[in-house]
Design a protein around this motif. Structure first.
Motif, PDB file in Angstrom:
ATOM      1  N   GLU A  77      44.172  44.522  45.627  1.00  0.00           N
ATOM      2  CA  GLU A  77      43.296  45.508  44.980  1.00  0.00           C
ATOM      3  C   GLU A  77      43.553  45.554  43.481  1.00  0.00           C
ATOM      4  O   GLU A  77      42.626  45.630  42.670  1.00  0.00           O
ATOM      5  CB  GLU A  77      43.538  46.889  45.612  1.00  0.00           C
ATOM      6  CG  GLU A  77      42.631  47.976  45.089  1.00  0.00           C
ATOM      7  CD  GLU A  77      42.884  49.309  45.758  1.00  0.00           C
ATOM      8  OE1 GLU A  77      42.524  50.338  45.168  1.00  0.00           O
ATOM      9  OE2 GLU A  77      43.453  49.325  46.876  1.00  0.00           O
ATOM     10  N   TRP A  78      44.838  45.493  43.100  1.00  0.00           N
ATOM     11  CA  TRP A  78      45.231  45.499  41.683  1.00  0.00           C
ATOM     12  C   TRP A  78      44.700  44.253  40.979  1.00  0.00           C
ATOM     13  O   TRP A  78      44.191  44.327  39.862  1.00  0.00           O
ATOM     14  CB  TRP A  78      46.750  45.561  41.606  1.00  0.00           C
ATOM     15  CG  TRP A  78      47.330  45.421  40.241  1.00  0.00           C
ATOM     16  CD1 TRP A  78      47.441  46.381  39.273  1.00  0.00           C
ATOM     17  CD2 TRP A  78      47.915  44.225  39.674  1.00  0.00           C
ATOM     18  NE1 TRP A  78      48.053  45.873  38.152  1.00  0.00           N
ATOM     19  CE2 TRP A  78      48.344  44.548  38.369  1.00  0.00           C
ATOM     20  CE3 TRP A  78      48.102  42.936  40.152  1.00  0.00           C
ATOM     21  CZ2 TRP A  78      48.959  43.617  37.542  1.00  0.00           C
ATOM     22  CZ3 TRP A  78      48.714  42.007  39.333  1.00  0.00           C
ATOM     23  CH2 TRP A  78      49.140  42.352  38.034  1.00  0.00           C
ATOM     24  N   GLN A  79      44.778  43.107  41.634  1.00  0.00           N
ATOM     25  CA  GLN A  79      44.356  41.846  41.042  1.00  0.00           C
ATOM     26  C   GLN A  79      42.837  41.771  40.868  1.00  0.00           C
ATOM     27  O   GLN A  79      42.349  40.996  40.041  1.00  0.00           O
ATOM     28  CB  GLN A  79      44.830  40.683  41.925  1.00  0.00           C
ATOM     29  CG  GLN A  79      44.615  39.302  41.355  1.00  0.00           C
ATOM     30  CD  GLN A  79      45.608  38.921  40.264  1.00  0.00           C
ATOM     31  OE1 GLN A  79      46.580  39.625  40.025  1.00  0.00           O
ATOM     32  NE2 GLN A  79      45.382  37.816  39.590  1.00  0.00           N
ATOM     33  N   GLN A  80      42.109  42.609  41.599  1.00  0.00           N
ATOM     34  CA  GLN A  80      40.651  42.568  41.534  1.00  0.00           C
ATOM     35  C   GLN A  80      40.056  43.783  40.811  1.00  0.00           C
ATOM     36  O   GLN A  80      38.840  43.919  40.736  1.00  0.00           O
ATOM     37  CB  GLN A  80      40.072  42.503  42.955  1.00  0.00           C
ATOM     38  CG  GLN A  80      40.457  41.247  43.706  1.00  0.00           C
ATOM     39  CD  GLN A  80      40.132  41.320  45.191  1.00  0.00           C
ATOM     40  OE1 GLN A  80      39.418  42.211  45.634  1.00  0.00           O
ATOM     41  NE2 GLN A  80      40.665  40.387  45.969  1.00  0.00           N
ATOM     42  N   ARG A  81      40.909  44.634  40.252  1.00  0.00           N
ATOM     43  CA  ARG A  81      40.431  45.871  39.626  1.00  0.00           C
ATOM     44  C   ARG A  81      39.566  45.576  38.398  1.00  0.00           C
ATOM     45  O   ARG A  81      39.695  44.508  37.782  1.00  0.00           O
ATOM     46  CB  ARG A  81      41.603  46.757  39.227  1.00  0.00           C
ATOM     47  CG  ARG A  81      42.377  46.260  38.009  1.00  0.00           C
ATOM     48  CD  ARG A  81      43.710  46.968  37.857  1.00  0.00           C
ATOM     49  NE  ARG A  81      44.358  46.641  36.596  1.00  0.00           N
ATOM     50  CZ  ARG A  81      45.043  45.523  36.379  1.00  0.00           C
ATOM     51  NH1 ARG A  81      45.138  44.597  37.317  1.00  0.00           N
ATOM     52  NH2 ARG A  81      45.623  45.317  35.200  1.00  0.00           N
ATOM     53  N   THR A  82      38.725  46.533  38.043  1.00  0.00           N
ATOM     54  CA  THR A  82      37.880  46.392  36.860  1.00  0.00           C
ATOM     55  C   THR A  82      38.723  46.545  35.597  1.00  0.00           C
ATOM     56  O   THR A  82      39.588  47.430  35.506  1.00  0.00           O
ATOM     57  CB  THR A  82      36.773  47.463  36.875  1.00  0.00           C
ATOM     58  OG1 THR A  82      35.997  47.297  38.068  1.00  0.00           O
ATOM     59  CG2 THR A  82      35.872  47.327  35.661  1.00  0.00           C
ATOM     60  N   LEU A  83      38.463  45.694  34.607  1.00  0.00           N
ATOM     61  CA  LEU A  83      39.237  45.704  33.367  1.00  0.00           C
ATOM     62  C   LEU A  83      38.479  46.425  32.254  1.00  0.00           C
ATOM     63  O   LEU A  83      37.295  46.743  32.391  1.00  0.00           O
ATOM     64  CB  LEU A  83      39.546  44.274  32.935  1.00  0.00           C
ATOM     65  CG  LEU A  83      40.348  43.429  33.923  1.00  0.00           C
ATOM     66  CD1 LEU A  83      40.470  41.991  33.425  1.00  0.00           C
ATOM     67  CD2 LEU A  83      41.737  44.032  34.157  1.00  0.00           C
ATOM     68  N   GLU A  84      39.189  46.672  31.154  1.00  0.00           N
ATOM     69  CA  GLU A  84      38.555  47.229  29.955  1.00  0.00           C
ATOM     70  C   GLU A  84      37.518  46.224  29.437  1.00  0.00           C
ATOM     71  O   GLU A  84      37.686  45.007  29.597  1.00  0.00           O
ATOM     72  CB  GLU A  84      39.602  47.462  28.862  1.00  0.00           C
ATOM     73  CG  GLU A  84      40.697  48.454  29.220  1.00  0.00           C
ATOM     74  CD  GLU A  84      40.272  49.892  29.001  1.00  0.00           C
ATOM     75  OE1 GLU A  84      39.237  50.114  28.336  1.00  0.00           O
ATOM     76  OE2 GLU A  84      40.964  50.791  29.512  1.00  0.00           O
ATOM     77  N   PRO A  85      36.455  46.673  28.790  1.00  0.00           N
ATOM     78  CA  PRO A  85      35.462  45.728  28.259  1.00  0.00           C
ATOM     79  C   PRO A  85      35.988  44.890  27.094  1.00  0.00           C
ATOM     80  O   PRO A  85      35.508  43.780  26.856  1.00  0.00           O
ATOM     81  CB  PRO A  85      34.308  46.632  27.817  1.00  0.00           C
ATOM     82  CG  PRO A  85      34.916  47.985  27.637  1.00  0.00           C
ATOM     83  CD  PRO A  85      36.031  48.072  28.624  1.00  0.00           C
ATOM     84  N   VAL A  86      36.976  45.425  26.344  1.00  0.00           N
ATOM     85  CA  VAL A  86      37.523  44.678  25.216  1.00  0.00           C
ATOM     86  C   VAL A  86      39.025  44.922  25.133  1.00  0.00           C
ATOM     87  O   VAL A  86      39.500  46.033  25.376  1.00  0.00           O
ATOM     88  CB  VAL A  86      36.841  45.076  23.883  1.00  0.00           C
ATOM     89  CG1 VAL A  86      37.031  46.546  23.581  1.00  0.00           C
ATOM     90  CG2 VAL A  86      37.365  44.228  22.734  1.00  0.00           C
ATOM     91  N   TYR A  87      39.771  43.847  24.827  1.00  0.00           N
ATOM     92  CA  TYR A  87      41.209  43.961  24.565  1.00  0.00           C
ATOM     93  C   TYR A  87      41.457  43.469  23.149  1.00  0.00           C
ATOM     94  O   TYR A  87      40.956  42.410  22.745  1.00  0.00           O
ATOM     95  CB  TYR A  87      42.010  43.139  25.586  1.00  0.00           C
ATOM     96  CG  TYR A  87      42.069  43.816  26.937  1.00  0.00           C
ATOM     97  CD1 TYR A  87      43.090  44.698  27.261  1.00  0.00           C
ATOM     98  CD2 TYR A  87      41.073  43.601  27.879  1.00  0.00           C
ATOM     99  CE1 TYR A  87      43.136  45.333  28.486  1.00  0.00           C
ATOM    100  CE2 TYR A  87      41.103  44.237  29.113  1.00  0.00           C
ATOM    101  CZ  TYR A  87      42.138  45.104  29.410  1.00  0.00           C
ATOM    102  OH  TYR A  87      42.166  45.751  30.620  1.00  0.00           O
ATOM    103  N   PHE A  88      42.216  44.251  22.392  1.00  0.00           N
ATOM    104  CA  PHE A  88      42.445  43.937  20.983  1.00  0.00           C
ATOM    105  C   PHE A  88      43.309  42.691  20.817  1.00  0.00           C
ATOM    106  O   PHE A  88      43.173  41.966  19.835  1.00  0.00           O
ATOM    107  CB  PHE A  88      43.087  45.127  20.283  1.00  0.00           C
ATOM    108  CG  PHE A  88      42.115  46.243  20.011  1.00  0.00           C
ATOM    109  CD1 PHE A  88      40.884  46.307  20.645  1.00  0.00           C
ATOM    110  CD2 PHE A  88      42.420  47.239  19.108  1.00  0.00           C
ATOM    111  CE1 PHE A  88      39.983  47.317  20.389  1.00  0.00           C
ATOM    112  CE2 PHE A  88      41.534  48.258  18.832  1.00  0.00           C
ATOM    113  CZ  PHE A  88      40.306  48.306  19.476  1.00  0.00           C
ATOM    114  N   ALA A  89      44.197  42.458  21.737  1.00  0.00           N
ATOM    115  CA  ALA A  89      45.000  41.226  21.757  1.00  0.00           C
ATOM    116  C   ALA A  89      45.278  40.885  23.205  1.00  0.00           C
ATOM    117  O   ALA A  89      45.395  41.773  24.054  1.00  0.00           O
ATOM    118  CB  ALA A  89      46.305  41.403  20.982  1.00  0.00           C
ATOM    119  N   VAL A  90      45.377  39.603  23.483  1.00  0.00           N
ATOM    120  CA  VAL A  90      45.723  39.139  24.819  1.00  0.00           C
ATOM    121  C   VAL A  90      46.778  38.052  24.667  1.00  0.00           C
ATOM    122  O   VAL A  90      46.612  37.123  23.873  1.00  0.00           O
ATOM    123  CB  VAL A  90      44.487  38.593  25.568  1.00  0.00           C
ATOM    124  CG1 VAL A  90      44.914  37.801  26.796  1.00  0.00           C
ATOM    125  CG2 VAL A  90      43.565  39.726  25.989  1.00  0.00           C
TER     126      VAL A  90
END
Length: 405
Positions: free
Chosen positions: A155-168
């Motif tokens: 469930e954690w691996q498939q969760r919805t993410l933020e639309p933008v990440y400032f750094a990855v």
């Protein structure tokens, strides 16, 4: 008036004198525990059916009690207890106190998960449970309990993410897994994102035989499918084809190759007696105040060392465009993007929790340990990165409309 002690409040005076020894009291306590749990189960059944036992409200209700079945449950207080679990005719009753399929109390299960997540093997957990609770459980039981965590992991691996990440930050670590009766090395791909609030978040992990740019593209595509629309700056190692993979999925992302990885790779070509001077001269390049001066220093560095270490110099020249992007940003922002230290710290934490497992029996066991390690480490990520207010202001100026708060 002087208050009575707790024993006198709960039991009649002299009640405990009937017990001749500790074992006789334990037997009585066990029977009270068994009776109490069974009464609570009957209460759950009353609520499920909507009427009490033997009352007329149950006539023609469409469901009724249908006896009970025996179930042995292991508890931290009284050991193994044989309970009579009620059932209904329609087979719809789902007890909450003793859930279906569970034969070990929730408290012991939590303890087992806690020990396993901190790197203990199933054998170590079994011995610890026996020492602390006096309960004998098998390694298979421990494995079955930890297996339930995989539902949360998926469930954690498939969760919805933020639309933008400032750094990855993206990197991989190698672990040993038994497969087809052989122990082989596999790569664990890990991605950390920096959210608009300045907090770090592990976006996921993936296990594959070897690290490759092609598989990283698969990872990035999956992140996009989970709602990630934009990466402002991607920090990676110098894997061939990595920057092209990022550009293919997130074309606007700025790619910054890890300076620390580049230095390590360069030093592979340098003999030990020259390494100190080589790194000292190289530091002048990557700590320059701007890109133009850095390029001038790189030329000086090349003139001094190229004859002896041509391949080390060539690597800097070929990757200069993606190595030097951080010079375009203020000093505070440079510090968080010029290296993948954020993810390397996570990798060290994972190795700390999994160091007792020199090899994993299968990929599933590895996934359980890595997931639990990450969840333990993330518990400490409660504060934004240092100077986040200032860094956020810099992001907003540089990237303007792409920043979503």
């Amino acid at each position: 008036m002087q208050s009575k002690n707790k024993d006198e409040q709960l039991f009649p005076k002299g009640f405990f004198k009937q017990f001749k020894d500790k074992d006789s009291f334990q037997h009585y306590f066990n029977s009270i525990f068994k009776q109490g749990i069974e009464e609570m189960l009957q209460g759950e059944m009353d609520e499920h059916l909507g009427y009490h036992k033997h009352t007329t409200e149950g006539y023609n209700s469409g469901n009724s009690r249908n006896g009970s079945f025996s179930k042995t449950v292991t508890t931290e207080n009284v050991g193994d207890v044989i309970l009579n679990i009620p059932r209904d005719r329609n087979g719809q009753f789902e007890p909450q106190i003793i859930p279906k399929g569970e034969t070990i109390s929730a408290k012991i299960q939590e303890a087992i998960l806690g020990m396993y997540s901190r790197g203990m093997t199933t054998s170590d957990v079994r011995k610890q449970v026996e020492a602390v609770y006096g309960l004998e459980i098998s390694e298979t039981t421990v494995s079955n309990i930890t297996e339930r965590i995989m539902d949360s992991a998926r469930e954690w691996q498939q969760r919805t993410l933020e639309p933008v990440y400032f750094a990855v930050w993206m990197d991989g670590i190698v672990i040993k897994i038994r497969e087809d009766k052989k122990v082989i090395n596999k790569c664990v791909y890990i991605v950390i994102g920096l959210k608009p609030d300045g907090l770090k978040e592990v976006l996921g992990f993936w296990i594959e035989k070897t690290e490759s740019a092609a598989f990283w593209m698969t990872v990035l595509t999956e992140l996009k499918a989970r709602g990630l629309q934009d990466i402002l700056i991607a920090c990676t190692d110098n894997l061939k084809g990595f920057t092209q993979a990022i550009s293919a999925v997130f074309p606007e992302a700025v790619t910054q190759l890890c300076i620390v990885h580049q230095i390590r790779n360069s030093c592979k070509f340098v003999v030990y007696k020259d390494r100190r001077d080589f790194c000292k001269d190289l530091k002048v390049v990557y700590t320059a105040i701007n890109k133009e001066i850095a390029l001038e220093e790189l030329e000086k560095f090349k003139q001094k060392w190229q004859r002896k270490y041509k391949y080390a110099i060539t690597s800097w020249e070929e990757n200069w465009d993606n190595l030097s992007n951080y010079f375009e940003y203020p000093l505070e922002l440079r510090k968080i993007i010029y290296t993948t230290n954020a993810i390397e710290n996570l990798n060290r934490g994972i190795r700390k929790y999994t160091k007792t497992k020199t090899q994993f029996p299968n990929e599933n066991a590895a996934s359980k340990s890595i997931y639990l390690s990450i969840k333990n480490i993330e518990e400490a990520w409660t504060q934004p990165i240092p100077n986040w207010g200032l860094i956020l202001h810099q992001y907003l100026i540089i990237f303007e409309s792409r920043c979503r708060l």
